[in-house]
Write a protein that holds these residues in place. Structure first.
Motif, PDB file in Angstrom:
ATOM      1  N   VAL A  29       0.871  -4.594   4.321  1.00 39.29           N
ATOM      2  CA  VAL A  29      -0.383  -4.036   3.828  1.00 39.29           C
ATOM      3  C   VAL A  29      -0.838  -4.825   2.600  1.00 39.29           C
ATOM      4  CG1 VAL A  29      -1.498  -2.012   2.824  1.00 39.29           C
ATOM      5  CG2 VAL A  29       0.155  -1.739   4.700  1.00 39.29           C
ATOM      6  N   SER A  30       0.100  -5.042   1.702  1.00 39.25           N
ATOM      7  CA  SER A  30      -0.208  -5.813   0.498  1.00 39.25           C
ATOM      8  C   SER A  30       1.097  -6.296  -0.119  1.00 39.25           C
ATOM      9  CB  SER A  30      -0.989  -4.980  -0.528  1.00 39.25           C
ATOM     10  OG  SER A  30      -0.225  -3.879  -0.963  1.00 39.25           O
ATOM     11  N   ILE A  31       0.976  -7.330  -0.948  1.00 33.19           N
ATOM     12  CA  ILE A  31       2.124  -7.859  -1.679  1.00 33.19           C
ATOM     13  C   ILE A  31       1.780  -7.870  -3.151  1.00 33.19           C
ATOM     14  CG2 ILE A  31       3.722  -9.764  -1.993  1.00 33.19           C
ATOM     15  CD1 ILE A  31       3.127 -10.666   0.823  1.00 33.19           C
ATOM     16  N   ILE A  98       7.633  -7.990  -3.555  1.00 37.97           N
ATOM     17  CA  ILE A  98       7.482  -6.535  -3.503  1.00 37.97           C
ATOM     18  C   ILE A  98       6.347  -6.250  -2.530  1.00 37.97           C
ATOM     19  CG2 ILE A  98       7.128  -4.431  -4.827  1.00 37.97           C
ATOM     20  CD1 ILE A  98       9.575  -6.062  -5.677  1.00 37.97           C
ATOM     21  N   VAL A  99       6.709  -5.663  -1.395  1.00 34.18           N
ATOM     22  CA  VAL A  99       5.781  -5.564  -0.271  1.00 34.18           C
ATOM     23  C   VAL A  99       5.504  -4.115   0.078  1.00 34.18           C
ATOM     24  CG1 VAL A  99       5.372  -6.193   2.130  1.00 34.18           C
ATOM     25  CG2 VAL A  99       6.676  -7.735   0.648  1.00 34.18           C
ATOM     26  N   THR A 100       4.231  -3.810   0.299  1.00 33.80           N
ATOM     27  CA  THR A 100       3.841  -2.543   0.918  1.00 33.80           C
ATOM     28  C   THR A 100       3.606  -2.831   2.390  1.00 33.80           C
ATOM     29  OG1 THR A 100       2.807  -1.749  -1.115  1.00 33.80           O
ATOM     30  CG2 THR A 100       2.168  -0.662   0.942  1.00 33.80           C
ATOM     31  N   TYR A 101       4.308  -2.080   3.259  1.00 31.23           N
ATOM     32  CA  TYR A 101       4.225  -2.332   4.702  1.00 31.23           C
ATOM     33  C   TYR A 101       4.078  -1.005   5.435  1.00 31.23           C
ATOM     34  CZ  TYR A 101       9.127  -0.889   4.726  1.00 31.23           C
ATOM     35  OH  TYR A 101      10.299  -0.196   4.575  1.00 31.23           O
ATOM     36  N   THR A 102       3.712  -1.111   6.719  1.00 27.35           N
ATOM     37  CA  THR A 102       3.558   0.085   7.540  1.00 27.35           C
ATOM     38  C   THR A 102       4.689   0.170   8.560  1.00 27.35           C
ATOM     39  OG1 THR A 102       2.154  -1.114   9.102  1.00 27.35           O
ATOM     40  CG2 THR A 102       1.053   0.066   7.315  1.00 27.35           C
ATOM     41  N   GLN A 103       5.113   1.388   8.808  1.00 32.93           N
ATOM     42  CA  GLN A 103       6.124   1.645   9.840  1.00 32.93           C
ATOM     43  C   GLN A 103       5.990   3.087  10.277  1.00 32.93           C
ATOM     44  OE1 GLN A 103      10.279   1.273   8.652  1.00 32.93           O
ATOM     45  NE2 GLN A 103      10.774   0.371  10.646  1.00 32.93           N
ATOM     46  N   GLY A 105       3.511   4.674  11.310  1.00 33.36           N
ATOM     47  CA  GLY A 105       2.288   5.296  10.835  1.00 33.36           C
ATOM     48  C   GLY A 105       2.252   5.613   9.361  1.00 33.36           C
ATOM     49  N   SER A 106       3.291   5.267   8.628  1.00 34.99           N
ATOM     50  CA  SER A 106       3.330   5.524   7.193  1.00 34.99           C
ATOM     51  C   SER A 106       3.467   4.218   6.429  1.00 34.99           C
ATOM     52  CB  SER A 106       4.509   6.450   6.855  1.00 34.99           C
ATOM     53  OG  SER A 106       4.380   7.689   7.492  1.00 34.99           O
ATOM     54  N   GLU A 107       3.182   4.284   5.144  1.00 35.48           N
ATOM     55  CA  GLU A 107       3.333   3.108   4.285  1.00 35.48           C
ATOM     56  C   GLU A 107       4.576   3.240   3.422  1.00 35.48           C
ATOM     57  OE1 GLU A 107      -1.360   1.707   3.721  1.00 35.48           O
ATOM     58  OE2 GLU A 107      -0.096   2.148   1.982  1.00 35.48           O
ATOM     59  N   PHE A 108       5.247   2.109   3.253  1.00 39.86           N
ATOM     60  CA  PHE A 108       6.442   2.060   2.431  1.00 39.86           C
ATOM     61  C   PHE A 108       6.326   0.838   1.520  1.00 39.86           C
ATOM     62  CE2 PHE A 108       8.770   5.243   4.780  1.00 39.86           C
ATOM     63  CZ  PHE A 108       8.187   5.183   6.040  1.00 39.86           C
TER      64      PHE A 108
END
Length: 123
Positions: A29-31, A98-103, A105-108
């Motif tokens: 999603v973003s870094i 430091i990564v925001t990712y999806t899994q 249906g949620s973001e982590f």
């Protein structure tokens, strides 16, 4: 999830240059922060340089003026240009992000590490 793949290490003579690259891929999603760490023989891993998504940078004192960190946000890639290399720069260099990712249906958000690339400075 997310993978960090590094490239660009190798053997170089003192005074030479190398450029490391680290590309992030996956359900990103973003870094936020991207950085480079290194671990020399018999030493603990240390921060070398870091850059934020806004472009701020910070360096460990021993590489200030010789190394430059940069990033291409469109490619999720961070670079480390290393000039005037010294034998004491010899280490395995690791990329960190430091990564925001999806899994599911949620973001982590968590930190990821690359596999490491060897840099050897020797004549």
């Amino acid at each position: 999830q997310v993978q960090l793949v590094e490239s660009g290490g190798g053997l170089v003579q003192p005074g030479g240059s190398l450029r490391l690259s680290c590309a992030a891929s996956g359900s990103i999603v973003s870094i936020n922060t991207m950085g480079w760490y290194r671990q020399g023989p018999g030493s603990q891993r240390e921060l070398v340089a870091v850059t934020t998504s806004g472009g701020s940078t910070n360096y460990v004192g021993s590489v200030q003026g010789r190394f430059t960190i940069s990033r291409d946000n469109a490619k999720n890639t961070v670079y480390l240009q290393m000039n005037s290399l010294k034998p004491e720069d010899t280490a395995v260099y690791y990329c960190n992000a430091i990564v925001t990712y999806t899994q599911y249906g949620s973001e982590f958000r968590r930190a990821y590490w690359g596999q490491g690339t060897q840099v050897t400075v020797s004549s």
